[in-house]
Design a protein around this motif. Sequence first.
Motif, mmCIF file in Angstrom:
data_model
loop_
_atom_site.group_PDB
_atom_site.id
_atom_site.type_symbol
_atom_site.label_atom_id
_atom_site.label_comp_id
_atom_site.label_asym_id
_atom_site.label_seq_id
_atom_site.Cartn_x
_atom_site.Cartn_y
_atom_site.Cartn_z
ATOM 1 N N SER A 8 0.854 -1.188 0.000
ATOM 2 C CA SER A 8 0.000 0.000 0.000
ATOM 3 C C SER A 8 0.891 1.240 0.000
ATOM 4 O O SER A 8 2.090 1.151 0.298
ATOM 5 C CB SER A 8 -0.886 0.005 1.251
ATOM 6 N N SER A 59 -7.519 10.125 10.637
ATOM 7 C CA SER A 59 -7.409 9.135 9.556
ATOM 8 C C SER A 59 -8.474 9.380 8.493
ATOM 9 O O SER A 59 -9.430 10.147 8.709
ATOM 10 C CB SER A 59 -7.610 7.727 10.131
ATOM 11 N N GLY A 60 -8.323 8.671 7.391
ATOM 12 C CA GLY A 60 -9.329 8.746 6.339
ATOM 13 C C GLY A 60 -10.663 8.210 6.827
ATOM 14 O O GLY A 60 -11.720 8.762 6.507
ATOM 15 N N THR A 61 -10.604 7.139 7.593
ATOM 16 C CA THR A 61 -11.837 6.551 8.129
ATOM 17 C C THR A 61 -12.559 7.568 9.012
ATOM 18 O O THR A 61 -13.775 7.754 8.902
ATOM 19 C CB THR A 61 -11.496 5.269 8.930
ATOM 20 N N ASN A 64 -14.072 10.431 6.771
ATOM 21 C CA ASN A 64 -15.340 10.068 6.115
ATOM 22 C C ASN A 64 -16.475 9.991 7.131
ATOM 23 O O ASN A 64 -17.576 10.475 6.889
ATOM 24 C CB ASN A 64 -15.199 8.728 5.382
ATOM 25 N N HIS A 85 -14.619 2.201 -0.472
ATOM 26 C CA HIS A 85 -13.907 1.952 0.779
ATOM 27 C C HIS A 85 -14.825 2.179 1.961
ATOM 28 O O HIS A 85 -14.840 1.407 2.916
ATOM 29 C CB HIS A 85 -12.668 2.862 0.866
ATOM 30 N N GLU A 90 -14.811 0.304 6.308
ATOM 31 C CA GLU A 90 -14.852 1.243 7.431
ATOM 32 C C GLU A 90 -15.818 0.774 8.516
ATOM 33 O O GLU A 90 -16.385 1.574 9.262
ATOM 34 C CB GLU A 90 -15.130 2.670 6.925
ATOM 35 N N GLU A 138 -15.775 8.186 -4.661
ATOM 36 C CA GLU A 138 -14.407 7.896 -4.199
ATOM 37 C C GLU A 138 -13.434 8.177 -5.343
ATOM 38 O O GLU A 138 -13.594 7.624 -6.426
ATOM 39 C CB GLU A 138 -14.337 6.426 -3.779
ATOM 40 N N ASN A 142 -10.184 3.108 -5.160
ATOM 41 C CA ASN A 142 -9.203 2.099 -4.738
ATOM 42 C C ASN A 142 -9.438 0.727 -5.383
ATOM 43 O O ASN A 142 -8.595 0.231 -6.147
ATOM 44 C CB ASN A 142 -9.260 2.035 -3.198
ATOM 45 N N ASP A 171 -14.794 10.899 -1.018
ATOM 46 C CA ASP A 171 -13.662 10.284 -0.333
ATOM 47 C C ASP A 171 -12.464 10.477 -1.267
ATOM 48 O O ASP A 171 -12.253 9.713 -2.199
ATOM 49 C CB ASP A 171 -13.947 8.797 -0.085
ATOM 50 N N ALA A 173 -9.256 10.206 -0.650
ATOM 51 C CA ALA A 173 -8.035 9.685 -0.011
ATOM 52 C C ALA A 173 -6.836 9.873 -0.947
ATOM 53 O O ALA A 173 -5.735 10.182 -0.508
ATOM 54 C CB ALA A 173 -8.223 8.219 0.354
ATOM 55 N N ARG A 174 -7.077 9.671 -2.248
ATOM 56 C CA ARG A 174 -5.974 9.800 -3.224
ATOM 57 C C ARG A 174 -6.340 10.824 -4.316
ATOM 58 O O ARG A 174 -6.078 10.614 -5.497
ATOM 59 C CB ARG A 174 -5.666 8.427 -3.847
ATOM 60 N N LYS A 202 -1.142 8.604 2.869
ATOM 61 C CA LYS A 202 -1.019 7.563 1.841
ATOM 62 C C LYS A 202 0.172 7.962 0.951
ATOM 63 O O LYS A 202 1.270 8.088 1.465
ATOM 64 C CB LYS A 202 -2.329 7.409 1.088
ATOM 65 N N ARG A 319 -2.606 -6.877 -5.315
ATOM 66 C CA ARG A 319 -2.501 -5.425 -5.452
ATOM 67 C C ARG A 319 -1.076 -4.984 -5.169
ATOM 68 O O ARG A 319 -0.470 -5.410 -4.181
ATOM 69 C CB ARG A 319 -3.451 -4.725 -4.476
HETATM 70 N N1 TLP Z 1 -7.114 2.303 2.352
HETATM 71 C C1 TLP Z 1 -6.159 1.317 2.792
HETATM 72 C C2 TLP Z 1 -6.847 0.086 3.387
HETATM 73 O O1 TLP Z 1 -7.769 0.437 4.351
HETATM 74 C C3 TLP Z 1 -7.533 -0.755 2.372
HETATM 75 C C4 TLP Z 1 -5.268 0.914 1.630
HETATM 76 O O2 TLP Z 1 -4.229 0.276 1.905
HETATM 77 O O3 TLP Z 1 -5.601 1.233 0.480
HETATM 78 N N2 TLP Z 1 -10.595 5.848 1.630
HETATM 79 C C5 TLP Z 1 -9.845 5.142 0.752
HETATM 80 C C6 TLP Z 1 -10.157 5.226 -0.693
HETATM 81 C C7 TLP Z 1 -8.786 4.343 1.216
HETATM 82 O O4 TLP Z 1 -8.085 3.651 0.335
HETATM 83 C C8 TLP Z 1 -8.510 4.303 2.599
HETATM 84 C C9 TLP Z 1 -7.408 3.431 3.143
HETATM 85 C C10 TLP Z 1 -9.322 5.057 3.470
HETATM 86 C C11 TLP Z 1 -10.359 5.819 2.945
HETATM 87 C C12 TLP Z 1 -9.136 5.044 4.974
HETATM 88 O O5 TLP Z 1 -8.006 5.716 5.354
HETATM 89 P P1 TLP Z 1 -7.318 5.398 6.788
HETATM 90 O O6 TLP Z 1 -6.572 4.115 6.613
HETATM 91 O O7 TLP Z 1 -6.441 6.587 7.002
HETATM 92 O O8 TLP Z 1 -8.401 5.304 7.790
#
Ligand code: TLP
Length: 343
Positions: A8, A59-61, A64, A85, A90, A138, A142, A171, A173-174, A202, A319
């Motif tokens: 990851s 965190s991302g979780t 969101n 995700h 979550e 999203e 992912n 979301d 995240a990326r 990330k 992956r």
């Molecule tokens: N993704 C992680 C794992 O939880 C799968 C990864 O290794 O890809 N939104 C998206 C699109 C994400 O990919 C992730 C984390 C999150 C939210 C959550 O972020 P965190 O891990 O900071 O809570």
Amino acid sequence: MRIVDLRSDTVTWPTPEMREAMYRAEVGDDVYGEDPTVNRLEAMAAERMGKEAALFVVSGTMGNLVALLTHCGRGDEVILGSASHTFLFEQGGMAVLGGIVPHTVPNQPDGTMRLEDIVAAIRGDNVHFPRSRLVCLENTHNVCNGTPLTVEYTAQVAGLAHDHGLRIHVDGARIFNAAAALGVEVRELVRDVDSVQICLSKGLCAPVGSLVCGSAGFIAEARRARKVVGGGMRQAGILAAAGIVALELIAPRMGEDHARAKRLAEGLAEIPGVEVAPVRTNILYFGLAEHVSMVPDEVVAGLAERGVQVLGRVGGRFRAVTHYWISDEDIERAIGAMREVVG
Ligand code: TLP
């Protein structure tokens, strides 16, 4: 042996510049709004996203969840992708902690949901139904091969949501990967949405942290939601300092990771028995052809013995994710290791 860790982009360590900035960070009690470094990071994120305000979360979780708790009350419904995700990974936090009902719509292979499917999911005013309140996207997606959603698609979904009196959350995240892949400004990608969550931890290398961005009123409410889930931090400037470096120095270099993911895809595709999904950003999925008589665990273990780590997923899909700490040489090593394991 140097480990090539492709599981990851969350495995990224902070850069030396980040560690230096963390050491030097000016701090204060952020629950009182007195941490100057957090305040700077939040202002910077809001500006980058073209929104009025931003909130630093763990965190991302959490980002969101806080956004959903702010948009929705108990019994409200969120329309989101079946492969998102937020739905898959979550823990259903929206339902567990907020009494919010997830309503999934199939994700297409490119991470989109069909507009007609979204419209069909929106509930009418009827005593039997929960109230449709929010649509979530999203970007990049992912599970759907790290595909970026375009400015046009996001605007279409936002228009549709708003026309039906719903709000829209991304979301992201990326989202910097999406912007780089599409050659657009990141703020363009969230222009029409009500809130966005972006991750610093990330591909951006920061050790901890995400930001929720939106209107000033929305973020004031989100600050309350963050507190109730235990996310009020104190001298968090130590962490925000790394986030500032992430936005300034790391966000502009996402294209390098994409080029390496592409090279990895090309190299793996040349190995007989390896099937590679299309790659648009830094996330690459691959699988084994039916005639290959290996189970996924054997492949993951064989690669690990050679110092290469990937994620093995249900259904035989693997992956590999490129990031700041992966070099051109690491990519060639990963390709060589896969050739040995499968060959
Ligand atoms: N993704 C992680 C794992 O939880 C799968 C990864 O290794 O890809 N939104 C998206 C699109 C994400 O990919 C992730 C984390 C999150 C939210 C959550 O972020 P965190 O891990 O900071 O809570």
